[in-house]
Design a protein around this motif. Structure first.
Motif, PDB file in Angstrom:
ATOM      1  N   SER A 128       0.827  12.273  15.354  1.00 26.14           N
ATOM      2  CA  SER A 128       0.764  10.926  14.808  1.00 26.14           C
ATOM      3  C   SER A 128       1.393  10.877  13.421  1.00 26.14           C
ATOM      4  O   SER A 128       1.745  11.910  12.844  1.00 26.14           O
ATOM      5  N   ARG A 129       1.523   9.677  12.870  1.00 29.09           N
ATOM      6  CA  ARG A 129       1.975   9.519  11.497  1.00 29.09           C
ATOM      7  C   ARG A 129       0.748   9.333  10.606  1.00 29.09           C
ATOM      8  O   ARG A 129       0.643   8.393   9.816  1.00 29.09           O
ATOM      9  N   VAL A 130      -0.173  10.264  10.765  1.00 24.57           N
ATOM     10  CA  VAL A 130      -1.437  10.244  10.024  1.00 24.57           C
ATOM     11  C   VAL A 130      -1.680  11.627   9.443  1.00 24.57           C
ATOM     12  O   VAL A 130      -1.460  12.645  10.104  1.00 24.57           O
ATOM     13  N   GLY A 171      -4.204  10.199  -4.976  1.00 27.87           N
ATOM     14  CA  GLY A 171      -2.897  10.858  -4.969  1.00 27.87           C
ATOM     15  C   GLY A 171      -2.420  11.148  -3.564  1.00 27.87           C
ATOM     16  O   GLY A 171      -1.235  10.938  -3.239  1.00 27.87           O
ATOM     17  N   LEU A 172      -3.332  11.621  -2.705  1.00 20.47           N
ATOM     18  CA  LEU A 172      -2.986  11.853  -1.304  1.00 20.47           C
ATOM     19  C   LEU A 172      -2.516  10.560  -0.637  1.00 20.47           C
ATOM     20  O   LEU A 172      -1.487  10.525   0.047  1.00 20.47           O
ATOM     21  N   GLY A 173      -3.290   9.487  -0.830  1.00 18.56           N
ATOM     22  CA  GLY A 173      -2.987   8.232  -0.161  1.00 18.56           C
ATOM     23  C   GLY A 173      -1.663   7.641  -0.590  1.00 18.56           C
ATOM     24  O   GLY A 173      -0.881   7.167   0.255  1.00 18.56           O
ATOM     25  N   ALA A 222       1.174   9.838   0.781  1.00 17.70           N
ATOM     26  CA  ALA A 222       1.314   9.658   2.231  1.00 17.70           C
ATOM     27  C   ALA A 222       2.016   8.339   2.540  1.00 17.70           C
ATOM     28  O   ALA A 222       2.924   8.277   3.379  1.00 17.70           O
ATOM     29  N   ALA A 223       1.616   7.271   1.866  1.00 15.07           N
ATOM     30  CA  ALA A 223       2.216   5.957   2.096  1.00 15.07           C
ATOM     31  C   ALA A 223       3.705   5.961   1.770  1.00 15.07           C
ATOM     32  O   ALA A 223       4.505   5.314   2.455  1.00 15.07           O
ATOM     33  N   ALA A 224       4.079   6.696   0.724  1.00 13.34           N
ATOM     34  CA  ALA A 224       5.499   6.762   0.348  1.00 13.34           C
ATOM     35  C   ALA A 224       6.339   7.400   1.440  1.00 13.34           C
ATOM     36  O   ALA A 224       7.545   7.147   1.529  1.00 13.34           O
ATOM     37  N   HIS A 225       5.704   8.232   2.271  1.00 17.07           N
ATOM     38  CA  HIS A 225       6.411   8.872   3.390  1.00 17.07           C
ATOM     39  C   HIS A 225       6.230   8.098   4.694  1.00 17.07           C
ATOM     40  O   HIS A 225       6.665   8.559   5.754  1.00 17.07           O
TER      41      HIS A 225
END
Length: 322
Positions: free
Chosen positions: A56-58, A77-79, A82-85
């Motif tokens: 998945s993209r998760v 920072g993780l979120g 992740a959103a930027a990718h």
């Protein structure tokens, strides 16, 4: 998706990219597509893409707690990274090794694209399970020997910097709180570094109180009371977190002891409570959000696994408490 494409005046592929690869689409187009999708009540079928791609993209993150600011900032920072990718973030709380293993099994069942762990006491079978899964893994606050690749900061250097500061302020009977379990790998390098600096300064390094856990204002009061019973002339205390340090400051105030006049109090983590306290806490700022961003970079393949742990910066924040 066809309905959205017609309403937004774009191709179905553009609609797909807006959800799966937002960096490939102009921002104005993406916003227009997302607005139409919201109006139509469209939610992408993630399971269809999962069956086609095998993952998945998760990104999944397992946290031992959300009770302190470091893990909150780390998760932010993780979120953001992740959103930027073009990925989403799922977080799970696991306060024990067994809960962590169960959380990882759940995330693997969801076919997440990567898993971010926090260094601590893992179940014996966790590493083997992740190795066999082939899923990218990063261990935050981890160093050599981390599961996957470690991302963290030089805890020993931070401990030395904080200890040197207390010594430079004329403190000679410094109490150190050592956390024995519950994420002990995140604390392991602090005590040896403290003792090195005390030894180098010709000062006793034996005023150490070992606790199984230090979590909450009450533990700070209890720790200070135990230190004063051991050494009534205690003139400084180095706490494992800002929460514990704040509790120690509150106890000093109840006892009529001046901070830092009678006892200097130093924390760790640069939590908001430390900045708002009177007096504000001297502490170590680990830049947890940077650890989160670098963890995602590792999972996305931006950091080669054979280069060793990724080291992020830290700062010694000198304030009025020490």
């Amino acid at each position: 998706m066809q309905d959205i494409a017609v309403a937004a005046g774009v191709s179905p592929m553009t609609v797909s990219n807006c959800f799966r690869y937002p960096d490939r689409v102009r921002e104005a187009t993406r916003l227009a597509v997302m607005q139409v999708a919201a109006e139509l009540g469209y939610v992408p079928n993630m399971s269809a893409g999962l069956l086609a791609a095998g993952s998945s993209r998760v990104i999944g993150a397992v946290l031992p707690s959300m009770r302190n600011s470091s893990f909150y900032n780390y998760t932010c920072g993780l979120g953001r990274a992740a959103a930027a990718h073009g990925f989403e973030l799922i977080t799970m709380i696991a306060e024990t090794g067994e809960e962590e293993l169960s959380a990882v099994q759940t995330l693997l069942g969801l076919r997440v694209a990567g898993i971010a762990l926090v260094a601590g006491e893992h179940e014996p079978g966790l590493r083997r399970l992740l190795d066999r899964s082939g899923t990218p893994v990063v261990e935050s606050w981890g160093g050599e020997g981390a599961i996957g690749r470690g991302v963290g900061y030089d805890v020993g250097a931070a401990s030395r910097a904080l200890t040197r500061h207390l010594i430079a302020q004329g403190r000679r009977r410094i109490g150190f709180v050592q956390v024995a379990v519950g994420g002990s790998q995140r604390y392991a390098m602090r005590l040896p570094a403290f003792r090195q600096e005390m030894f180098a300064a010709g000062l006793p390094d034996s005023l150490v109180l070992t606790v199984r856990a230090a979590d909450g204002f009450g533990s700070g009061a209890q720790i200070l009371n135990e230190f004063l019973a051991l050494e009534p002339r205690l003139d400084a205390i180095l706490c494992p977190t800002d929460i514990v340090a704040a509790g120690a400051v509150f106890e000093c105030q109840r006892r009529g002891l001046s901070v830092p006049g009678d006892i200097a109090v130093a924390g760790w983590g640069d939590y908001d409570i430390g900045r708002q306290l009177t007096p504000p806490l001297t502490t170590i700022a680990p830049f947890a959000d940077a650890i989160g961003r670098e963890a995602v970079s590792v999972l996305m393949g931006g950091q080669a696994h054979d280069d060793g742990p990724v080291e992020t910066p830290f700062a010694l924040e000198i304030r009025e408490s020490a």
